[in-house]
Design a protein around this motif. Structure first.
Motif, PDB file in Angstrom:
ATOM      1  N   ILE A  22       0.815  -1.109   0.106  1.00 59.65           N
ATOM      2  CA  ILE A  22       0.010  -0.115   0.056  1.00 59.65           C
ATOM      3  C   ILE A  22       0.906   1.382   0.029  1.00 59.65           C
ATOM      4  O   ILE A  22       0.466   2.350  -0.794  1.00 59.65           O
ATOM      5  CB  ILE A  22      -0.932  -0.274   1.195  1.00 59.65           C
ATOM      6  CG1 ILE A  22      -1.860  -1.191   1.130  1.00 59.65           C
ATOM      7  CG2 ILE A  22      -1.738   1.209   1.369  1.00 59.65           C
ATOM      8  CD1 ILE A  22      -2.779  -1.458   2.325  1.00 59.65           C
ATOM      9  N   THR A  23       1.668   1.337   0.985  1.00 62.44           N
ATOM     10  CA  THR A  23       2.513   2.509   0.826  1.00 62.44           C
ATOM     11  C   THR A  23       3.900   2.597  -0.075  1.00 62.44           C
ATOM     12  O   THR A  23       4.322   3.779  -0.258  1.00 62.44           O
ATOM     13  CB  THR A  23       3.281   2.576   2.441  1.00 62.44           C
ATOM     14  OG1 THR A  23       4.068   1.569   2.624  1.00 62.44           O
ATOM     15  CG2 THR A  23       2.061   2.633   3.353  1.00 62.44           C
ATOM     16  N   GLY A  24       4.383   1.396  -0.579  1.00 62.46           N
ATOM     17  CA  GLY A  24       5.428   1.534  -1.500  1.00 62.46           C
ATOM     18  C   GLY A  24       6.760   1.333  -0.668  1.00 62.46           C
ATOM     19  O   GLY A  24       7.938   1.390  -1.280  1.00 62.46           O
ATOM     20  N   TRP A  25       6.829   1.359   0.537  1.00 63.86           N
ATOM     21  CA  TRP A  25       7.918   1.049   1.303  1.00 63.86           C
ATOM     22  C   TRP A  25       7.941  -0.005   2.329  1.00 63.86           C
ATOM     23  O   TRP A  25       7.080  -0.434   2.688  1.00 63.86           O
ATOM     24  CB  TRP A  25       8.123   2.411   2.097  1.00 63.86           C
ATOM     25  CG  TRP A  25       8.241   3.802   1.516  1.00 63.86           C
ATOM     26  CD1 TRP A  25       7.532   4.620   1.026  1.00 63.86           C
ATOM     27  CD2 TRP A  25       9.619   4.340   1.300  1.00 63.86           C
ATOM     28  NE1 TRP A  25       8.006   5.756   0.436  1.00 63.86           N
ATOM     29  CE2 TRP A  25       9.453   5.474   0.379  1.00 63.86           C
ATOM     30  CE3 TRP A  25      10.877   3.859   1.248  1.00 63.86           C
ATOM     31  CZ2 TRP A  25      10.287   6.246   0.015  1.00 63.86           C
ATOM     32  CZ3 TRP A  25      12.001   4.626   0.688  1.00 63.86           C
ATOM     33  CH2 TRP A  25      11.724   5.652  -0.090  1.00 63.86           C
ATOM     34  N   GLU A  26       9.054  -0.522   2.546  1.00 67.83           N
ATOM     35  CA  GLU A  26       9.190  -1.662   3.387  1.00 67.83           C
ATOM     36  C   GLU A  26      10.348  -1.594   4.358  1.00 67.83           C
ATOM     37  O   GLU A  26      11.433  -0.985   4.076  1.00 67.83           O
ATOM     38  CB  GLU A  26       9.575  -3.008   2.489  1.00 67.83           C
ATOM     39  CG  GLU A  26       9.672  -4.141   3.517  1.00 67.83           C
ATOM     40  CD  GLU A  26       9.931  -5.443   2.642  1.00 67.83           C
ATOM     41  OE1 GLU A  26       9.844  -6.640   3.105  1.00 67.83           O
ATOM     42  OE2 GLU A  26      10.235  -5.441   1.475  1.00 67.83           O
ATOM     43  N   GLU A  27       9.918  -1.852   5.824  1.00 69.33           N
ATOM     44  CA  GLU A  27      10.993  -1.765   6.943  1.00 69.33           C
ATOM     45  C   GLU A  27      12.104  -2.874   6.653  1.00 69.33           C
ATOM     46  O   GLU A  27      11.358  -3.963   6.747  1.00 69.33           O
ATOM     47  CB  GLU A  27      10.387  -1.475   8.035  1.00 69.33           C
ATOM     48  CG  GLU A  27       9.507  -0.417   8.158  1.00 69.33           C
ATOM     49  CD  GLU A  27       8.724  -0.194   9.487  1.00 69.33           C
ATOM     50  OE1 GLU A  27       9.249  -0.799  10.407  1.00 69.33           O
ATOM     51  OE2 GLU A  27       7.870   0.698   9.757  1.00 69.33           O
ATOM     52  N   VAL A  28      13.143  -2.888   6.476  1.00 69.60           N
ATOM     53  CA  VAL A  28      14.072  -3.623   6.366  1.00 69.60           C
ATOM     54  C   VAL A  28      15.179  -3.430   7.673  1.00 69.60           C
ATOM     55  O   VAL A  28      15.556  -2.753   7.778  1.00 69.60           O
ATOM     56  CB  VAL A  28      14.942  -3.405   5.024  1.00 69.60           C
ATOM     57  CG1 VAL A  28      15.851  -4.614   5.047  1.00 69.60           C
ATOM     58  CG2 VAL A  28      13.936  -3.525   3.830  1.00 69.60           C
ATOM     59  N   GLU A  29      15.296  -4.734   8.287  1.00 67.51           N
ATOM     60  CA  GLU A  29      16.183  -4.846   9.477  1.00 67.51           C
ATOM     61  C   GLU A  29      17.651  -4.674   9.072  1.00 67.51           C
ATOM     62  O   GLU A  29      17.917  -5.375   8.104  1.00 67.51           O
ATOM     63  CB  GLU A  29      15.833  -6.074  10.284  1.00 67.51           C
ATOM     64  CG  GLU A  29      14.376  -6.081  10.765  1.00 67.51           C
ATOM     65  CD  GLU A  29      14.433  -7.368  11.618  1.00 67.51           C
ATOM     66  OE1 GLU A  29      15.213  -8.094  12.064  1.00 67.51           O
ATOM     67  OE2 GLU A  29      13.168  -7.671  12.029  1.00 67.51           O
ATOM     68  N   ALA A  30      18.416  -4.170   9.708  1.00 62.66           N
ATOM     69  CA  ALA A  30      19.758  -4.049   9.216  1.00 62.66           C
ATOM     70  C   ALA A  30      20.573  -5.241   9.624  1.00 62.66           C
ATOM     71  O   ALA A  30      20.176  -5.879  10.778  1.00 62.66           O
ATOM     72  CB  ALA A  30      20.516  -2.772   9.860  1.00 62.66           C
ATOM     73  N   GLU A  31      21.569  -5.753   8.808  1.00 59.38           N
ATOM     74  CA  GLU A  31      22.163  -6.999   9.098  1.00 59.38           C
ATOM     75  C   GLU A  31      23.151  -6.708  10.148  1.00 59.38           C
ATOM     76  O   GLU A  31      23.874  -5.576  10.067  1.00 59.38           O
ATOM     77  CB  GLU A  31      22.826  -7.546   7.920  1.00 59.38           C
ATOM     78  CG  GLU A  31      21.630  -8.200   6.847  1.00 59.38           C
ATOM     79  CD  GLU A  31      22.525  -8.840   5.617  1.00 59.38           C
ATOM     80  OE1 GLU A  31      23.675  -9.117   5.846  1.00 59.38           O
ATOM     81  OE2 GLU A  31      21.678  -9.054   4.689  1.00 59.38           O
ATOM     82  N   GLU A  32      23.467  -7.566  11.113  1.00 54.31           N
ATOM     83  CA  GLU A  32      24.739  -7.488  11.975  1.00 54.31           C
ATOM     84  C   GLU A  32      25.805  -8.407  11.452  1.00 54.31           C
ATOM     85  O   GLU A  32      25.611  -9.574  11.015  1.00 54.31           O
ATOM     86  CB  GLU A  32      24.144  -8.039  13.461  1.00 54.31           C
ATOM     87  CG  GLU A  32      23.273  -7.276  13.970  1.00 54.31           C
ATOM     88  CD  GLU A  32      23.273  -7.613  15.441  1.00 54.31           C
ATOM     89  OE1 GLU A  32      23.909  -8.189  15.956  1.00 54.31           O
ATOM     90  OE2 GLU A  32      21.945  -7.403  15.882  1.00 54.31           O
ATOM     91  N   THR A  33      26.890  -7.830  11.158  1.00 53.18           N
ATOM     92  CA  THR A  33      28.124  -8.274  10.601  1.00 53.18           C
ATOM     93  C   THR A  33      28.923  -8.704  11.581  1.00 53.18           C
ATOM     94  O   THR A  33      29.056  -8.021  12.486  1.00 53.18           O
ATOM     95  CB  THR A  33      28.657  -7.563   9.452  1.00 53.18           C
ATOM     96  OG1 THR A  33      29.128  -6.371   9.984  1.00 53.18           O
ATOM     97  CG2 THR A  33      27.703  -7.354   8.188  1.00 53.18           C
ATOM     98  N   ALA A  34      29.442  -9.757  11.406  1.00 54.99           N
ATOM     99  CA  ALA A  34      30.888 -10.356  12.285  1.00 54.99           C
ATOM    100  C   ALA A  34      32.074  -9.111  12.205  1.00 54.99           C
ATOM    101  O   ALA A  34      32.261  -8.759  10.934  1.00 54.99           O
ATOM    102  CB  ALA A  34      31.252 -11.713  12.135  1.00 54.99           C
ATOM    103  N   PRO A  35      32.499  -9.068  13.207  1.00 52.39           N
ATOM    104  CA  PRO A  35      33.961  -7.954  12.964  1.00 52.39           C
ATOM    105  C   PRO A  35      35.052  -8.844  12.161  1.00 52.39           C
ATOM    106  O   PRO A  35      35.326  -9.793  12.219  1.00 52.39           O
ATOM    107  CB  PRO A  35      34.554  -7.688  14.461  1.00 52.39           C
ATOM    108  CG  PRO A  35      33.777  -8.918  15.338  1.00 52.39           C
ATOM    109  CD  PRO A  35      32.613  -9.261  14.447  1.00 52.39           C
ATOM    110  N   VAL A  36      35.579  -7.714  11.293  1.00 54.13           N
ATOM    111  CA  VAL A  36      36.645  -8.228  10.404  1.00 54.13           C
ATOM    112  C   VAL A  36      38.108  -8.319  11.170  1.00 54.13           C
ATOM    113  O   VAL A  36      38.338  -7.559  11.794  1.00 54.13           O
ATOM    114  CB  VAL A  36      36.638  -7.384   9.175  1.00 54.13           C
ATOM    115  CG1 VAL A  36      37.812  -7.907   8.071  1.00 54.13           C
ATOM    116  CG2 VAL A  36      35.399  -7.486   8.384  1.00 54.13           C
TER     117      VAL A  36
END
Length: 38
Positions: A22-36
């Motif tokens: 309906i709105t054209g927008w989707e809430e996306v959760e940020a991915e947690e990445t492992a430290p390099v």
């Protein structure tokens, strides 16, 4: 029809995909990445 109704309710909340349509927008959760390690 049943598959479409079921798949619209498989988001992080039952109405998330319908709201995105309906709105054209989707809430996306940020991915947690492992430290390099260097």
């Amino acid at each position: 029809l049943i598959a479409h109704v079921y798949l619209t309710t498989t988001g992080h909340t039952p109405l998330a995909h319908i709201k995105a349509m309906i709105t054209g927008w989707e809430e996306v959760e940020a991915e947690e990445t492992a430290p390099v390690k260097h």
